[in-house]
Design a protein around this motif. Structure first.
Motif, PDB file in Angstrom:
ATOM      1  N   ASP A 222      -1.676   4.888  -3.069  1.00  0.00           N
ATOM      2  CA  ASP A 222      -0.151   5.674  -3.171  1.00  0.00           C
ATOM      3  C   ASP A 222       0.659   5.007  -1.686  1.00  0.00           C
ATOM      4  OD1 ASP A 222       0.226   6.585  -5.668  1.00  0.00           O
ATOM      5  OD2 ASP A 222      -0.704   8.852  -4.679  1.00  0.00           O
ATOM      6  N   LEU A 223      -0.227   4.530  -0.989  1.00  0.00           N
ATOM      7  CA  LEU A 223       0.386   4.213   0.688  1.00  0.00           C
ATOM      8  C   LEU A 223       0.612   2.828   0.441  1.00  0.00           C
ATOM      9  CD1 LEU A 223      -1.135   7.053   3.099  1.00  0.00           C
ATOM     10  CD2 LEU A 223       0.781   7.170   2.107  1.00  0.00           C
TER      11      LEU A 223
ATOM     12  N   ARG B 229       8.410  13.465   1.965  1.00  0.00           N
ATOM     13  CA  ARG B 229       7.234  13.846   1.057  1.00  0.00           C
ATOM     14  C   ARG B 229       6.352  14.848   1.794  1.00  0.00           C
ATOM     15  NH1 ARG B 229       6.511  11.506  -4.344  1.00  0.00           N
ATOM     16  NH2 ARG B 229       6.074  13.227  -4.459  1.00  0.00           N
TER      17      ARG B 229
ATOM     18  N   LEU C 134      -0.198   5.958   6.713  1.00  0.00           N
ATOM     19  CA  LEU C 134       0.450   4.726   6.482  1.00  0.00           C
ATOM     20  C   LEU C 134       0.316   3.399   7.480  1.00  0.00           C
ATOM     21  CD1 LEU C 134       3.868   6.309   5.549  1.00  0.00           C
ATOM     22  CD2 LEU C 134       2.531   4.992   4.258  1.00  0.00           C
TER      23      LEU C 134
ATOM     24  N   THR D   3       1.877  -0.582  -4.589  1.00  0.00           N
ATOM     25  CA  THR D   3       3.310   0.240  -5.450  1.00  0.00           C
ATOM     26  C   THR D   3       3.841  -0.944  -5.640  1.00  0.00           C
ATOM     27  OG1 THR D   3       2.901   1.503  -3.440  1.00  0.00           O
ATOM     28  CG2 THR D   3       5.559   1.268  -4.825  1.00  0.00           C
TER      29      THR D   3
ATOM     30  N   LEU E 227       0.562  11.541   7.759  1.00  0.00           N
ATOM     31  CA  LEU E 227       1.337  10.436   7.274  1.00  0.00           C
ATOM     32  C   LEU E 227       1.316   9.601   7.612  1.00  0.00           C
ATOM     33  CD1 LEU E 227       3.090  10.022   4.270  1.00  0.00           C
ATOM     34  CD2 LEU E 227       0.927  10.588   3.962  1.00  0.00           C
TER      35      LEU E 227
ATOM     36  N   GLU F 298      10.717   7.118   2.668  1.00  0.00           N
ATOM     37  CA  GLU F 298      10.039   8.566   1.858  1.00  0.00           C
ATOM     38  C   GLU F 298       9.056   9.141   2.170  1.00  0.00           C
ATOM     39  OE1 GLU F 298       9.293   9.182  -2.213  1.00  0.00           O
ATOM     40  OE2 GLU F 298       8.465   7.730  -0.923  1.00  0.00           O
ATOM     41  N   LYS F 299       8.018   8.145   2.655  1.00  0.00           N
ATOM     42  CA  LYS F 299       6.567   9.255   2.057  1.00  0.00           C
ATOM     43  C   LYS F 299       6.876   9.960   3.284  1.00  0.00           C
ATOM     44  CE  LYS F 299       4.246   6.419  -0.759  1.00  0.00           C
ATOM     45  NZ  LYS F 299       3.910   7.495  -2.735  1.00  0.00           N
TER      46      LYS F 299
ATOM     47  N   VAL G 114      -2.076  12.355  -0.794  1.00  0.00           N
ATOM     48  CA  VAL G 114      -1.454  11.234  -1.345  1.00  0.00           C
ATOM     49  C   VAL G 114      -2.559  10.089  -1.674  1.00  0.00           C
ATOM     50  CG1 VAL G 114      -0.079   9.634  -0.728  1.00  0.00           C
ATOM     51  CG2 VAL G 114       0.652  12.242  -0.297  1.00  0.00           C
TER      52      VAL G 114
END
Length: 232
Positions: free
Chosen positions: A16-17, A103, A125, A22, A121, A99-100, A12
């Motif tokens: 994207d983070l 996934r 984030l 976004t 992750l 959501e991140k 990722v």
């Protein structure tokens, strides 16, 4: 509903983070209505202010609209005031975080790989959205409208965590009995990352750029707390 495809946290990208990025990318989507794209631009501009270190009390509609390239009055077509816009932004950000992480889960339920992938992750984030995390962790106590949905997301998340712990332990302890432990373990992670990225504790400064080491440490503590031993 399509089940999210698990991804390696390392796969990722930082882009994207980045929640503000976004929002801006979505604002460029011409398949959306103009009103939707304008709202996204306002939210992205507000997010950028918070990420730049502007305190909630210092947020100004004039700055948000100027940096979004919009007229001052446009803001009030979408939000009654700064508090309403901030609550909306943080509610959307909360869903983005969950959501991140969902996934990023890899490996068997309850396994060390599974815990570590989600923890890594989350650390990434947290670091890249520190200004928004400050609001997320703070606004959840403000009694604003988004609080109930944030708490619901947390309850659902910790419920799944408690179920995973019960499955891994396989000693007859019910997920309901393990729910408090899931909350404690999650709180441990939040507080540790808060110390590093929000309070900038000098004792922990050497970890700020090493999310892999942070994930290893927190995963070890999580597994000991949940299972009393390292999980495989």
């Amino acid at each position: 509903m399509i089940k999210p495809i698990p991804m390696s946290p390392a796969a990722v990208s930082d882009q994207d983070l980045d929640f503000a990025a976004t929002l801006l990318a979505r604002a460029d989507d011409l398949s959306l209505r103009k009103v939707e794209r304008t709202e996204l631009r306002l939210l992205a501009s507000l997010a950028r202010e918070l990420l730049a270190g502007v305190e909630r009390a210092g947020l100004k509609v004039a700055e948000i609209t100027r940096k979004a390239g919009l007229a001052h009055g446009t803001f009030y077509r979408y939000f009654t005031d700064i508090e309403a816009a901030t609550a909306r932004l943080i509610e959307d950000f909360s869903a983005f975080v969950h959501e991140k992480i969902a996934r990023a889960r890899r490996g068997e339920t309850g396994s060390r790989e599974r815990v570590r992938s989600a923890t890594l992750l989350y650390a990434r984030l947290f670091r890249r959205n520190a200004g928004l995390m400050r609001c997320l962790l703070g606004l959840s106590n403000d009694g604003l409208s988004f609080t109930s949905s944030y708490q619901r997301l947390n309850r659902d998340w910790y419920g799944r965590v408690a179920t995973a712990i019960a499955r891994q332990r396989d000693d007859g302890t019910s997920p309901q009995d393990l729910l408090p432990a899931a909350y404690v373990l999650g709180g441990m992670i939040d507080d540790f990352l808060r110390q590093i990225y929000l309070r900038h504790d000098p004792t922990l400064a050497h970890l700020a750029d090493d999310e892999e080491k942070i994930a290893d440490l927190l995963t070890d503590l999580w597994c000991f707390g949940a299972y009393g031993k390292p999980s495989e």
